[in-house]
Design a protein around this motif. Structure first.
Motif, PDB file in Angstrom:
ATOM      1  N   UNK A 109     -13.976  -9.470  -3.489  1.00  9.83           N
ATOM      2  CA  UNK A 109     -13.199 -10.055  -4.586  1.00  9.83           C
ATOM      3  C   UNK A 109     -11.710 -10.005  -4.276  1.00  9.83           C
ATOM      4  N   UNK A 110     -11.251  -8.908  -3.694  1.00 15.56           N
ATOM      5  CA  UNK A 110      -9.820  -8.758  -3.384  1.00 15.56           C
ATOM      6  C   UNK A 110      -9.349  -9.808  -2.389  1.00 15.56           C
ATOM      7  N   UNK A 111     -10.240 -10.277  -1.535  1.00 11.54           N
ATOM      8  CA  UNK A 111      -9.848 -11.259  -0.524  1.00 11.54           C
ATOM      9  C   UNK A 111      -9.783 -12.686  -1.010  1.00 11.54           C
ATOM     10  N   UNK A 112     -10.084 -12.934  -2.294  1.00 15.11           N
ATOM     11  CA  UNK A 112     -10.096 -14.311  -2.805  1.00 15.11           C
ATOM     12  C   UNK A 112      -8.744 -14.802  -3.274  1.00 15.11           C
ATOM     13  N   UNK A 113      -7.819 -13.899  -3.649  1.00 15.11           N
ATOM     14  CA  UNK A 113      -6.522 -14.247  -4.228  1.00 15.11           C
ATOM     15  C   UNK A 113      -6.658 -14.940  -5.585  1.00 15.11           C
ATOM     16  N   UNK A 114      -7.802 -14.741  -6.264  1.00 12.73           N
ATOM     17  CA  UNK A 114      -8.015 -15.313  -7.587  1.00 12.73           C
ATOM     18  C   UNK A 114      -7.826 -14.249  -8.667  1.00 12.73           C
ATOM     19  N   UNK A 115      -7.561 -14.695  -9.896  1.00  6.28           N
ATOM     20  CA  UNK A 115      -7.443 -13.786 -11.024  1.00  6.28           C
ATOM     21  C   UNK A 115      -8.818 -13.230 -11.385  1.00  6.28           C
ATOM     22  N   UNK A 116      -8.833 -11.989 -11.872  1.00  3.81           N
ATOM     23  CA  UNK A 116     -10.091 -11.309 -12.190  1.00  3.81           C
ATOM     24  C   UNK A 116     -10.007 -10.763 -13.613  1.00  3.81           C
ATOM     25  N   UNK A 117     -11.067 -10.992 -14.385  1.00  2.00           N
ATOM     26  CA  UNK A 117     -11.166 -10.464 -15.744  1.00  2.00           C
ATOM     27  C   UNK A 117     -12.333  -9.479 -15.802  1.00  2.00           C
ATOM     28  N   UNK A 118     -12.042  -8.204 -16.108  1.00  2.00           N
ATOM     29  CA  UNK A 118     -13.077  -7.186 -16.250  1.00  2.00           C
ATOM     30  C   UNK A 118     -13.376  -7.047 -17.740  1.00  2.00           C
ATOM     31  N   UNK A 119     -14.616  -7.309 -18.118  1.00  2.00           N
ATOM     32  CA  UNK A 119     -14.989  -7.399 -19.524  1.00  2.00           C
ATOM     33  C   UNK A 119     -16.096  -6.407 -19.855  1.00  2.00           C
ATOM     34  N   UNK A 120     -15.798  -5.467 -20.749  1.00  2.00           N
ATOM     35  CA  UNK A 120     -16.765  -4.453 -21.145  1.00  2.00           C
ATOM     36  C   UNK A 120     -17.553  -4.877 -22.371  1.00  2.00           C
ATOM     37  N   UNK A 121     -18.855  -4.520 -22.374  1.00  2.00           N
ATOM     38  CA  UNK A 121     -19.739  -4.838 -23.496  1.00  2.00           C
ATOM     39  C   UNK A 121     -20.562  -3.595 -23.828  1.00  2.00           C
ATOM     40  N   UNK A 122     -21.007  -3.502 -25.067  1.00  2.00           N
ATOM     41  CA  UNK A 122     -21.777  -2.345 -25.508  1.00  2.00           C
ATOM     42  C   UNK A 122     -22.891  -2.786 -26.438  1.00  2.00           C
ATOM     43  N   UNK A 123     -23.948  -1.949 -26.512  1.00  2.00           N
ATOM     44  CA  UNK A 123     -25.017  -2.196 -27.475  1.00  2.00           C
ATOM     45  C   UNK A 123     -24.531  -1.828 -28.873  1.00  2.00           C
ATOM     46  N   UNK A 134     -15.877   3.589 -32.220  1.00  2.00           N
ATOM     47  CA  UNK A 134     -16.571   2.304 -32.352  1.00  2.00           C
ATOM     48  C   UNK A 134     -16.986   1.818 -30.969  1.00  2.00           C
ATOM     49  N   UNK A 135     -17.847   0.816 -30.972  1.00  2.00           N
ATOM     50  CA  UNK A 135     -18.283   0.239 -29.696  1.00  2.00           C
ATOM     51  C   UNK A 135     -17.139  -0.511 -29.022  1.00  2.00           C
ATOM     52  N   UNK A 136     -16.104  -0.865 -29.803  1.00  2.00           N
ATOM     53  CA  UNK A 136     -14.954  -1.553 -29.215  1.00  2.00           C
ATOM     54  C   UNK A 136     -14.217  -0.631 -28.245  1.00  2.00           C
ATOM     55  N   UNK A 137     -13.947   0.590 -28.693  1.00  2.00           N
ATOM     56  CA  UNK A 137     -13.262   1.547 -27.812  1.00  2.00           C
ATOM     57  C   UNK A 137     -14.099   1.867 -26.588  1.00  2.00           C
ATOM     58  N   UNK A 138     -15.413   2.029 -26.788  1.00  2.00           N
ATOM     59  CA  UNK A 138     -16.298   2.364 -25.663  1.00  2.00           C
ATOM     60  C   UNK A 138     -16.294   1.254 -24.620  1.00  2.00           C
ATOM     61  N   UNK A 139     -16.460   0.007 -25.054  1.00  2.00           N
ATOM     62  CA  UNK A 139     -16.512  -1.114 -24.104  1.00  2.00           C
ATOM     63  C   UNK A 139     -15.164  -1.321 -23.416  1.00  2.00           C
ATOM     64  N   UNK A 140     -14.069  -1.140 -24.167  1.00  2.00           N
ATOM     65  CA  UNK A 140     -12.743  -1.337 -23.583  1.00  2.00           C
ATOM     66  C   UNK A 140     -12.438  -0.278 -22.533  1.00  2.00           C
ATOM     67  N   UNK A 141     -12.793   0.981 -22.810  1.00  2.00           N
ATOM     68  CA  UNK A 141     -12.507   2.034 -21.843  1.00  2.00           C
ATOM     69  C   UNK A 141     -13.366   1.895 -20.592  1.00  2.00           C
ATOM     70  N   UNK A 175     -12.295  -5.362 -23.859  1.00  2.00           N
ATOM     71  CA  UNK A 175     -13.509  -4.825 -24.461  1.00  2.00           C
ATOM     72  C   UNK A 175     -14.002  -5.738 -25.567  1.00  2.00           C
ATOM     73  N   UNK A 176     -15.262  -6.167 -25.473  1.00  2.00           N
ATOM     74  CA  UNK A 176     -15.832  -7.065 -26.468  1.00  2.00           C
ATOM     75  C   UNK A 176     -16.802  -6.357 -27.415  1.00  2.00           C
ATOM     76  N   UNK A 177     -16.990  -5.051 -27.256  1.00  2.00           N
ATOM     77  CA  UNK A 177     -17.915  -4.340 -28.125  1.00  2.00           C
ATOM     78  C   UNK A 177     -19.315  -4.905 -28.017  1.00  2.00           C
ATOM     79  N   UNK A 178     -19.939  -5.181 -29.152  1.00  2.00           N
ATOM     80  CA  UNK A 178     -21.292  -5.759 -29.170  1.00  2.00           C
ATOM     81  C   UNK A 178     -21.272  -7.225 -29.607  1.00  2.00           C
ATOM     82  N   UNK A 179     -20.097  -7.866 -29.571  1.00  2.00           N
ATOM     83  CA  UNK A 179     -19.965  -9.231 -30.097  1.00  2.00           C
ATOM     84  C   UNK A 179     -20.550 -10.293 -29.175  1.00  2.00           C
TER      85      UNK A 179
END
Length: 265
Positions: free
Chosen positions: A163-177, A185-192, A216-220
């Motif tokens: 991924x580092x070799x692509x020079x593209x932007x990266x979005x890391x997205x957390x999700x929770x049950x 809340x699940x928001x804090x858990x997914x974000x961390x 962090x998207x929580x359970x949405x």
């Protein structure tokens, strides 16, 4: 007594323009050529006709070809085509994007397979780009914890250099049950959890910090809407999205390119 002929003089400042005669003579010449051609074609002679055809083609700056053009290529749908040929360019760039992301997924898949970790990661290409899905909280995190497991570190070390070799932007997205956790809340858990993955990619994987963001998207946004243990495992996940840098118009064509490739395979 002889009578002198009176001649009219043109009013002062008046000029007689006879340029119309040039256009008229050109028109007469064209009509003459037309009648000559019609006369020459009145009696069909194959050799004479071929000579005339070749002569006219040469005169109009074209090349005579006895072959039919049966070339094939990429068919641009009417919705993607435009008078300035931007449609074809957009489709070509969308196809190139799909090929690029497919190559990245294949490269990461080989690195994971070499470590026996290919079952813990899913790849998905859509108009956003390439989504690398880290599935299952038991694989990457302890229950109600944001600490990466030893297996998670192995997976991150395998995929981050690609991924580092692509020079593209990266979005890391957390999700929770959608379950009660030790976190407020699940928001804090997914974000961390998303932040932990992003920090590893930057601090240990060589990914420039300016190219990555954590959300962090929580359970949405559940991957599955069921309430079974298997559904919860799928929803406890982190998605690493390698974002396309193409315009919205180009990215909108990616799903169609994927469907076309699926039909042809």
């Amino acid at each position: 007594m002889s009578r002198r002929r009176r001649t009219r003089k043109a009013p002062e400042g008046f000029h007689v323009d006879e340029r119309w005669a040039v256009s008229y003579m050109d028109m007469i010449t064209v009509l003459f050529c037309l009648f000559v051609v019609l006369y020459a074609m009145s009696t069909v002679d194959k050799n004479r006709f071929e000579k005339l055809r070749n002569s006219l083609a040469t005169g109009f700056g074209t090349t005579v070809s006895a072959k039919i053009d049966t070339a094939t290529g990429t068919i641009v749908p009417p919705s993607a085509a435009s008078k300035d040929k931007e449609g074809f360019g957009d489709l070509a760039m969308a196809t190139k994007d799909v090929k690029k992301f497919s190559g990245l997924a294949e490269k990461m898949g080989k690195r994971l397979a070499a470590e026996g970790l290919q079952k813990d990661v899913q790849f998905h290409i859509d108009q956003r780009g390439l989504t690398v899905r880290l599935v299952g909280s038991q694989t990457f995190f302890s229950p109600d914890s944001v600490t990466l497991t030893a297996r998670a570190y192995k997976i991150m070390r395998a995929i981050t250099p690609v991924i580092a070799g692509t020079e593209l932007q990266v979005s890391v997205e957390g999700h929770a049950a959608n379950l009660i956790t030790a976190f407020p809340s699940v928001w804090e858990l997914s974000a961390e959890r998303a932040t932990k993955v992003a920090r590893f990619m930057v601090e240990q994987g060589g990914l420039p910090g300016a190219r990555v963001g954590a959300t962090g998207y929580g359970s949405s946004r559940p991957a599955r809407k069921g309430t079974s243990a298997a559904d919860y495992r799928q929803n406890r996940r982190v998605d690493i999205v390698v974002l396309s840098n193409q315009s919205e118009r180009v990215r909108a064509l990616i799903p169609g390119v994927l469907k076309a490739q699926a039909r042809s395979s």
